[in-house]
Design an enzyme around this catalytic site. Structure first.
Site, short mmCIF file in Angstrom:
data_model
loop_
_atom_site.label_atom_id
_atom_site.label_comp_id
_atom_site.label_asym_id
_atom_site.label_seq_id
_atom_site.Cartn_x
_atom_site.Cartn_y
_atom_site.Cartn_z
N HIS A 19 -1.42 -6.30 -2.02
CA HIS A 19 -0.64 -4.86 -1.80
C HIS A 19 -0.15 -4.58 -0.79
O HIS A 19 1.16 -4.33 -1.02
CB HIS A 19 -1.62 -4.59 -2.45
CG HIS A 19 -2.56 -4.54 -3.87
ND1 HIS A 19 -3.94 -4.75 -4.11
CD2 HIS A 19 -1.95 -4.98 -5.78
CE1 HIS A 19 -4.31 -4.74 -5.56
NE2 HIS A 19 -3.06 -5.04 -6.07
N LYS A 43 -11.34 3.32 -17.67
CA LYS A 43 -12.70 2.20 -17.85
C LYS A 43 -13.26 1.15 -17.52
O LYS A 43 -14.30 0.60 -16.68
CB LYS A 43 -12.40 2.46 -19.16
CG LYS A 43 -12.95 3.34 -20.46
CD LYS A 43 -12.03 3.74 -21.39
CE LYS A 43 -11.36 4.85 -21.74
NZ LYS A 43 -10.28 4.06 -22.21
N ARG A 92 3.39 -12.90 -8.62
CA ARG A 92 2.72 -14.08 -7.59
C ARG A 92 2.55 -15.40 -8.61
O ARG A 92 4.36 -15.57 -8.64
CB ARG A 92 1.06 -13.88 -7.89
CG ARG A 92 0.67 -12.81 -7.00
CD ARG A 92 -0.45 -12.49 -7.46
NE ARG A 92 -0.27 -11.35 -8.39
CZ ARG A 92 -1.56 -10.69 -9.13
NH1 ARG A 92 -2.57 -10.86 -8.49
NH2 ARG A 92 -1.50 -9.86 -10.25
N SER A 130 -6.52 -8.35 -7.25
CA SER A 130 -8.43 -7.78 -7.37
C SER A 130 -9.03 -8.51 -7.59
O SER A 130 -10.50 -8.61 -7.20
CB SER A 130 -8.79 -6.37 -7.34
OG SER A 130 -6.84 -6.04 -6.65
P1 ADP Z 1 -2.01 -3.90 -12.67
O1 ADP Z 1 -3.75 -3.85 -13.01
O2 ADP Z 1 -1.34 -2.96 -12.56
O3 ADP Z 1 -1.32 -5.33 -12.40
P2 ADP Z 1 -2.39 -4.91 -10.03
O4 ADP Z 1 -3.04 -4.01 -8.12
O5 ADP Z 1 -3.21 -5.52 -9.87
O6 ADP Z 1 -2.41 -3.28 -10.70
O7 ADP Z 1 -1.08 -4.84 -8.84
C1 ADP Z 1 -0.29 -3.91 -8.74
C2 ADP Z 1 0.45 -5.01 -8.38
O8 ADP Z 1 0.92 -5.78 -7.48
C3 ADP Z 1 1.48 -5.61 -9.61
O9 ADP Z 1 2.68 -5.58 -9.48
C4 ADP Z 1 1.09 -7.07 -8.50
O10 ADP Z 1 1.93 -8.43 -9.56
C5 ADP Z 1 0.74 -7.18 -7.35
N1 ADP Z 1 0.08 -7.84 -6.70
C6 ADP Z 1 -1.61 -7.76 -7.06
N2 ADP Z 1 -1.46 -9.08 -6.32
C7 ADP Z 1 -0.53 -8.87 -5.32
C8 ADP Z 1 -0.58 -10.96 -4.48
N3 ADP Z 1 -1.29 -10.87 -3.44
N4 ADP Z 1 1.16 -10.51 -3.49
C9 ADP Z 1 2.22 -10.08 -4.33
N5 ADP Z 1 1.85 -9.15 -5.37
C10 ADP Z 1 0.28 -8.48 -5.95
#
Ligand code: ADP
Length: 166
Positions: A19, A43, A92, A130
């Site tokens: 992120h 949730k 990704r 995550s």
């Molecule tokens: P969501 O539940 O909306 O997918 P996330 O917190 O998992 O929320 O991800 C938010 C954004 O960050 C998404 O666009 C996801 O693709 C991007 N993201 C998460 N991890 C990475 C990573 N390792 N590299 C690039 N983008 C990422």
């Protein structure tokens, strides 16, 4: 001059180096990035909204060009209310594509002025999510390479300290 604002929405449960990479690169392209933590992810989340926001605030400087916020309801409405026209998302593996494509299409149908823009992950974070971090932490594996130290501590508070590798 008009400020170009991008909203970077997500669950951030918890924030990872993947992120943070998107946030820093977003700041190279946009005048302002708003990190928007989705309240509807409450949730199924490990951390509360407040905990997630606090971890982000302690990791990034909440400054003039970077804000941390939460949102509820339709993302495109929130984006418009921020005076933004761009939703920033990270991509990704190919597996992200189908889902992201669907959401982006839907958002454009609801509000055609809002564009979704994608940034490719940086190579070291291509398989970082995550969910993976939570899984490793729940098995007491080391997560130092994936999350900032304060997030590691928060994970250890939930799951216990990680075992040293032999
Ligand atoms: P969501 O539940 O909306 O997918 P996330 O917190 O998992 O929320 O991800 C938010 C954004 O960050 C998404 O666009 C996801 O693709 C991007 N993201 C998460 N991890 C990475 C990573 N390792 N590299 C690039 N983008 C990422």
């Amino acid at each position: 001059m008009k400020r170009h604002i991008a909203v970077y929405p997500g669950s951030f449960d918890p924030i990872t180096y993947g992120h943070l990479d998107i946030i820093h690169r977003g700041l190279q392209v946009f005048d302002e990035v708003v990190i928007a933590v989705a309240r509807n992810s409450e949730k199924r989340a490990l951390f509360t909204i407040e905990e997630r926001v606090e971890m982000i605030r302690q990791t990034v400087e909440d400054a003039d060009r970077l804000r941390v916020d939460t949102f509820d309801g339709l993302l495109v409405d929130y984006v418009a209310a921020q005076g933004a026209r761009v939703i920033l998302r990270g991509l990704r593996a190919v597996s992200d594509f189908e889902y992201e494509f669907q959401i982006a299409q839907m958002n454009r149908t609801v509000q055609e002025e809002v564009e979704t823009m994608f940034m490719m992950t940086a190579v070291p974070y291509g398989y970082l999510s995550s969910s993976i971090v939570k899984e490793v932490a729940s098995l007491q594996g080391p997560v130092d390479a994936f999350v900032p130290p304060l997030v590691r501590l928060a994970l250890e508070a939930k799951f216990g300290p990680h075992k040293e590798l032999l």
